[in-house]
Write a protein that holds these residues in place. Structure first.
Motif, PDB file in Angstrom:
ATOM      1  N   UNK A 180     -31.521   2.439 -12.032  1.00 19.03           N
ATOM      2  CA  UNK A 180     -31.107   3.754 -12.511  1.00 19.03           C
ATOM      3  C   UNK A 180     -29.641   3.755 -12.923  1.00 19.03           C
ATOM      4  N   UNK A 181     -28.806   3.061 -12.154  1.00 20.28           N
ATOM      5  CA  UNK A 181     -27.383   3.041 -12.468  1.00 20.28           C
ATOM      6  C   UNK A 181     -27.124   2.385 -13.817  1.00 20.28           C
ATOM      7  N   UNK A 182     -27.693   1.206 -14.036  1.00 15.33           N
ATOM      8  CA  UNK A 182     -27.429   0.502 -15.292  1.00 15.33           C
ATOM      9  C   UNK A 182     -28.042   1.238 -16.478  1.00 15.33           C
ATOM     10  N   UNK A 183     -29.122   1.974 -16.244  1.00 15.67           N
ATOM     11  CA  UNK A 183     -29.686   2.802 -17.314  1.00 15.67           C
ATOM     12  C   UNK A 183     -28.734   3.940 -17.675  1.00 15.67           C
ATOM     13  N   UNK A 184     -28.156   4.566 -16.670  1.00 19.12           N
ATOM     14  CA  UNK A 184     -27.221   5.663 -16.924  1.00 19.12           C
ATOM     15  C   UNK A 184     -25.968   5.146 -17.626  1.00 19.12           C
ATOM     16  N   UNK A 185     -25.474   3.992 -17.187  1.00 22.39           N
ATOM     17  CA  UNK A 185     -24.288   3.407 -17.795  1.00 22.39           C
ATOM     18  C   UNK A 185     -24.554   3.029 -19.248  1.00 22.39           C
ATOM     19  N   UNK A 186     -25.782   2.601 -19.531  1.00 25.70           N
ATOM     20  CA  UNK A 186     -26.141   2.239 -20.893  1.00 25.70           C
ATOM     21  C   UNK A 186     -25.719   0.840 -21.290  1.00 25.70           C
ATOM     22  N   UNK A 187     -25.551  -0.038 -20.310  1.00 27.55           N
ATOM     23  CA  UNK A 187     -25.164  -1.421 -20.594  1.00 27.55           C
ATOM     24  C   UNK A 187     -26.138  -2.366 -19.913  1.00 27.55           C
ATOM     25  N   UNK A 188     -26.164  -3.609 -20.390  1.00 26.14           N
ATOM     26  CA  UNK A 188     -26.997  -4.621 -19.760  1.00 26.14           C
ATOM     27  C   UNK A 188     -26.431  -4.973 -18.389  1.00 26.14           C
ATOM     28  N   UNK A 201       0.844  -1.189   0.000  1.00 27.23           N
ATOM     29  CA  UNK A 201       0.000   0.000   0.000  1.00 27.23           C
ATOM     30  C   UNK A 201       0.880   1.239   0.000  1.00 27.23           C
ATOM     31  N   UNK A 202       0.619   2.140  -0.933  1.00 17.14           N
ATOM     32  CA  UNK A 202       1.411   3.356  -1.032  1.00 17.14           C
ATOM     33  C   UNK A 202       1.298   4.167   0.262  1.00 17.14           C
ATOM     34  N   UNK A 203       2.409   4.641   0.825  1.00 19.27           N
ATOM     35  CA  UNK A 203       2.361   5.391   2.091  1.00 19.27           C
ATOM     36  C   UNK A 203       1.486   6.635   2.031  1.00 19.27           C
ATOM     37  N   UNK A 204       1.291   7.199   0.853  1.00 20.95           N
ATOM     38  CA  UNK A 204       0.447   8.393   0.750  1.00 20.95           C
ATOM     39  C   UNK A 204      -1.026   8.075   0.978  1.00 20.95           C
ATOM     40  N   UNK A 205      -1.403   6.818   0.815  1.00 22.08           N
ATOM     41  CA  UNK A 205      -2.793   6.409   1.038  1.00 22.08           C
ATOM     42  C   UNK A 205      -3.053   6.157   2.522  1.00 22.08           C
ATOM     43  N   UNK A 206      -2.090   5.574   3.208  1.00 22.09           N
ATOM     44  CA  UNK A 206      -2.100   5.342   4.656  1.00 22.09           C
ATOM     45  C   UNK A 206      -3.087   4.252   5.093  1.00 22.09           C
ATOM     46  N   UNK A 207      -4.383   4.412   4.791  1.00 23.07           N
ATOM     47  CA  UNK A 207      -5.362   3.451   5.299  1.00 23.07           C
ATOM     48  C   UNK A 207      -6.594   3.419   4.406  1.00 23.07           C
ATOM     49  N   UNK A 208      -7.111   2.207   4.167  1.00 23.18           N
ATOM     50  CA  UNK A 208      -8.350   2.015   3.417  1.00 23.18           C
ATOM     51  C   UNK A 208      -9.262   1.084   4.206  1.00 23.18           C
ATOM     52  N   UNK A 209     -10.539   1.424   4.269  1.00 23.64           N
ATOM     53  CA  UNK A 209     -11.546   0.578   4.902  1.00 23.64           C
ATOM     54  C   UNK A 209     -12.613   0.277   3.849  1.00 23.64           C
ATOM     55  N   UNK A 210     -12.810  -0.998   3.565  1.00 17.67           N
ATOM     56  CA  UNK A 210     -13.726  -1.414   2.501  1.00 17.67           C
ATOM     57  C   UNK A 210     -14.988  -2.003   3.130  1.00 17.67           C
ATOM     58  N   UNK A 211     -16.134  -1.382   2.831  1.00 16.94           N
ATOM     59  CA  UNK A 211     -17.406  -1.785   3.421  1.00 16.94           C
ATOM     60  C   UNK A 211     -18.397  -2.183   2.329  1.00 16.94           C
ATOM     61  N   UNK A 212     -19.086  -3.298   2.547  1.00 14.37           N
ATOM     62  CA  UNK A 212     -20.151  -3.703   1.626  1.00 14.37           C
ATOM     63  C   UNK A 212     -21.277  -2.682   1.699  1.00 14.37           C
ATOM     64  N   UNK A 213     -21.751  -2.257   0.536  1.00 17.10           N
ATOM     65  CA  UNK A 213     -22.777  -1.221   0.477  1.00 17.10           C
ATOM     66  C   UNK A 213     -23.982  -1.772  -0.281  1.00 17.10           C
ATOM     67  N   UNK A 214     -25.131  -1.773   0.378  1.00 16.79           N
ATOM     68  CA  UNK A 214     -26.353  -2.318  -0.230  1.00 16.79           C
ATOM     69  C   UNK A 214     -27.135  -1.208  -0.921  1.00 16.79           C
ATOM     70  N   UNK A 215     -27.494  -1.434  -2.161  1.00 20.30           N
ATOM     71  CA  UNK A 215     -28.311  -0.481  -2.916  1.00 20.30           C
ATOM     72  C   UNK A 215     -29.663  -1.109  -3.210  1.00 20.30           C
ATOM     73  N   UNK A 216     -30.662  -0.272  -3.412  1.00 21.84           N
ATOM     74  CA  UNK A 216     -32.012  -0.755  -3.690  1.00 21.84           C
ATOM     75  C   UNK A 216     -32.130  -1.176  -5.154  1.00 21.84           C
ATOM     76  N   UNK A 217     -33.204  -1.883  -5.484  1.00 26.58           N
ATOM     77  CA  UNK A 217     -33.452  -2.272  -6.868  1.00 26.58           C
ATOM     78  C   UNK A 217     -33.588  -1.032  -7.749  1.00 26.58           C
ATOM     79  N   UNK A 218     -34.222  -0.003  -7.219  1.00 28.73           N
ATOM     80  CA  UNK A 218     -34.402   1.232  -7.995  1.00 28.73           C
ATOM     81  C   UNK A 218     -33.065   1.887  -8.294  1.00 28.73           C
TER      82      UNK A 218
END
Length: 205
Positions: free
Chosen positions: A160-168, A139-156
């Motif tokens: 909306x995200x896949x519509x904006x992206x324009x992909x299946x 890990x690059x010293x300039x980053x120092x620390x990362x915390x990765x958390x699972x994030x739940x999104x709704x069906x809506x």
């Protein structure tokens, strides 16, 4: 710094996938740092590959530092702008679509393989979600620390995200990465320290 953080996480997941998939010669799926979709609406993620994509950047105002004054090595008081703390939202998608089966009739197996690789990613971040220079020397010293958390999104939100992206839609999992700290230490003001306070007596008439 964003690039350093995401390249680091991509490599960390790749190392884990290599461990979980070995020894299968020529059959080691990988994860790449990439856009989700190309300009033509097709997936930018190569076939039979996982893609790690940045989809949002959020300023963390809850933990915003209001302290802007610091004493330098000469004892002078310097003023800086407050740090900017960012949260990154990353989407990890599995492009193991039926159309990538290479003419094989085992399309179900290809799709299931993508789900298995996605499960490995979830297992990896369940086992290790805090990354520092102590437990992750690359890990690059300039980053120092990362915390990765699972994030739940709704069906809506997903729709909306896949519509904006324009992909299946692709099977995917969303994570929030906290937090990148930006501080340029660019001096806005500098003053000598207050050493003595001269209190003049108030005269009594």
């Amino acid at each position: 710094m964003i690039d350093l953080a995401l390249e680091f996480l991509t490599q960390q997941v790749n190392d884990y996938l290599n461990l979980k998939n070995s020894p299968i010669p020529g059959m080691v799926p990988e994860i790449v740092l990439t856009n989700v979709a190309a300009e033509d609406g097709n997936w930018a993620i190569p076939p039979k590959t996982l893609g790690l994509s940045l989809i949002n950047i959020e300023e963390d105002r809850v933990n915003m530092d209001q302290t802007v004054t610091h004493r330098n090595v000469n004892g002078d008081i310097e003023s800086y702008n407050p740090e900017i703390k960012l949260n990154l939202y990353i989407l990890i998608s599995a492009n193991f679509a039926a159309g990538d089966a290479g003419g094989s009739t085992n399309t179900t197996g290809v799709y299931a393989e993508g789900l298995k690789q996605l499960s490995y990613v979830i297992s990896f971040f369940q086992g290790k979600y805090v990354f520092t220079t102590d437990n992750s020397p690359t890990l690059n010293p300039s980053v120092k620390k990362l915390i990765v958390e699972l994030y739940s999104s709704s069906f809506e939100q997903q729709y909306n995200f896949w519509n904006v992206v324009g992909a299946k839609y692709l099977p995917s999992v969303l994570y929030r990465v906290r937090m990148l700290v930006y501080q340029e230490h660019r001096t806005q003001d500098q003053n000598p320290p207050i050493i003595n306070i001269d209190l003049q007596p108030v005269g009594i008439e």
